[in-house]
Design a protein around this motif. Sequence first.
Motif, PDB file in Angstrom:
ATOM      1  N   LEU A  26       0.857  -1.178   0.000  1.00 55.47           N
ATOM      2  CA  LEU A  26       0.000   0.000   0.000  1.00 55.47           C
ATOM      3  C   LEU A  26       0.898   1.234   0.000  1.00 55.47           C
ATOM      4  O   LEU A  26       1.923   1.270   0.679  1.00 55.47           O
ATOM      5  CB  LEU A  26      -0.889   0.003   1.242  1.00 55.47           C
ATOM      6  N   ALA A  27       0.516   2.232  -0.774  1.00 58.74           N
ATOM      7  CA  ALA A  27       1.271   3.481  -0.838  1.00 58.74           C
ATOM      8  C   ALA A  27       0.397   4.632  -0.365  1.00 58.74           C
ATOM      9  O   ALA A  27      -0.829   4.587  -0.483  1.00 58.74           O
ATOM     10  CB  ALA A  27       1.724   3.739  -2.278  1.00 58.74           C
ATOM     11  N   ALA A  28       1.008   5.659   0.154  1.00 61.86           N
ATOM     12  CA  ALA A  28       0.256   6.836   0.604  1.00 61.86           C
ATOM     13  C   ALA A  28      -0.578   7.410  -0.533  1.00 61.86           C
ATOM     14  O   ALA A  28      -1.679   7.923  -0.312  1.00 61.86           O
ATOM     15  CB  ALA A  28       1.209   7.884   1.173  1.00 61.86           C
ATOM     16  N   SER A  29      -0.099   7.302  -1.755  1.00 66.94           N
ATOM     17  CA  SER A  29      -0.850   7.818  -2.906  1.00 66.94           C
ATOM     18  C   SER A  29      -2.158   7.058  -3.131  1.00 66.94           C
ATOM     19  O   SER A  29      -3.063   7.581  -3.789  1.00 66.94           O
ATOM     20  CB  SER A  29       0.002   7.758  -4.173  1.00 66.94           C
ATOM     21  N   ASP A  30      -2.282   5.863  -2.576  1.00 69.31           N
ATOM     22  CA  ASP A  30      -3.532   5.105  -2.713  1.00 69.31           C
ATOM     23  C   ASP A  30      -4.697   5.829  -2.045  1.00 69.31           C
ATOM     24  O   ASP A  30      -5.852   5.655  -2.446  1.00 69.31           O
ATOM     25  CB  ASP A  30      -3.383   3.691  -2.143  1.00 69.31           C
ATOM     26  N   PHE A  31      -4.400   6.640  -1.045  1.00 64.58           N
ATOM     27  CA  PHE A  31      -5.469   7.401  -0.396  1.00 64.58           C
ATOM     28  C   PHE A  31      -6.062   8.436  -1.350  1.00 64.58           C
ATOM     29  O   PHE A  31      -7.218   8.817  -1.207  1.00 64.58           O
ATOM     30  CB  PHE A  31      -4.955   8.081   0.878  1.00 64.58           C
TER      31      PHE A  31
ATOM     32  N   TRP B 177     -12.119   3.738  -1.231  1.00 66.01           N
ATOM     33  CA  TRP B 177     -12.199   2.735  -0.171  1.00 66.01           C
ATOM     34  C   TRP B 177     -10.866   1.992  -0.104  1.00 66.01           C
ATOM     35  O   TRP B 177     -10.349   1.559  -1.133  1.00 66.01           O
ATOM     36  CB  TRP B 177     -13.291   1.712  -0.469  1.00 66.01           C
ATOM     37  N   LEU B 178     -10.341   1.820   1.093  1.00 67.63           N
ATOM     38  CA  LEU B 178      -9.163   0.990   1.335  1.00 67.63           C
ATOM     39  C   LEU B 178      -9.605  -0.069   2.350  1.00 67.63           C
ATOM     40  O   LEU B 178      -9.923   0.253   3.499  1.00 67.63           O
ATOM     41  CB  LEU B 178      -7.995   1.823   1.859  1.00 67.63           C
ATOM     42  N   VAL B 179      -9.659  -1.302   1.901  1.00 69.02           N
ATOM     43  CA  VAL B 179     -10.276  -2.382   2.666  1.00 69.02           C
ATOM     44  C   VAL B 179      -9.212  -3.255   3.318  1.00 69.02           C
ATOM     45  O   VAL B 179      -8.370  -3.838   2.627  1.00 69.02           O
ATOM     46  CB  VAL B 179     -11.192  -3.227   1.752  1.00 69.02           C
ATOM     47  N   ALA B 180      -9.278  -3.348   4.627  1.00 70.53           N
ATOM     48  CA  ALA B 180      -8.338  -4.151   5.409  1.00 70.53           C
ATOM     49  C   ALA B 180      -8.967  -5.495   5.753  1.00 70.53           C
ATOM     50  O   ALA B 180     -10.159  -5.578   6.052  1.00 70.53           O
ATOM     51  CB  ALA B 180      -7.967  -3.410   6.696  1.00 70.53           C
ATOM     52  N   MET B 181      -8.136  -6.532   5.729  1.00 65.98           N
ATOM     53  CA  MET B 181      -8.610  -7.873   6.050  1.00 65.98           C
ATOM     54  C   MET B 181      -8.647  -8.135   7.553  1.00 65.98           C
ATOM     55  O   MET B 181      -9.425  -8.950   8.019  1.00 65.98           O
ATOM     56  CB  MET B 181      -7.731  -8.926   5.372  1.00 65.98           C
TER      57      MET B 181
ATOM     58  N   ARG C  49      -4.396  -1.210  11.123  1.00 71.23           N
ATOM     59  CA  ARG C  49      -3.446  -0.376  11.856  1.00 71.23           C
ATOM     60  C   ARG C  49      -2.340   0.135  10.929  1.00 71.23           C
ATOM     61  O   ARG C  49      -1.993   1.311  10.943  1.00 71.23           O
ATOM     62  CB  ARG C  49      -2.847  -1.173  13.016  1.00 71.23           C
ATOM     63  N   ASP C  50      -1.802  -0.775  10.098  1.00 64.83           N
ATOM     64  CA  ASP C  50      -0.738  -0.383   9.172  1.00 64.83           C
ATOM     65  C   ASP C  50      -1.236   0.626   8.144  1.00 64.83           C
ATOM     66  O   ASP C  50      -0.514   1.566   7.776  1.00 64.83           O
ATOM     67  CB  ASP C  50      -0.172  -1.611   8.463  1.00 64.83           C
TER      68      ASP C  50
END
Length: 114
Positions: free
Chosen positions: A28-33, A38-42, A48-49
């Motif tokens: 994941l990169a900061a630019s993904d924001f 949506w940024l989906v965590a498993m 947290r990361d």
Amino acid sequence: HRGDPPDARATAAAARRGIALEHSARQLAASDFTRFDWLVAMDRNNERDMLALARGDADRAKVVLLRRFDAAAGDDLDVPDPYYGGAQGFEDVLDMCDRACRGLLDEIARTAPR
């Protein structure tokens, strides 16, 4: 696991459901924001990361736990890692992800601008 393909057991379990897993992992990169809504965590460790890369409240609001959208999840919002278990673990995780993704898609459709 950057650059690695999915586990062969995950690929086989998905294929039995007509799902092709043909991707490789990336960081994941900061630019993904900026790129994604949506940024989906498993699991909570992923969450947290991801939140640690967030640049502010708007970024943090984009991070969600996948199982938040699984009505069967109850308080257990982490998708377990089936790596050290048997083949059934991969089937169970696919069931969880299927339910959660359906719920996530419903939420996206409900909240998307018209």
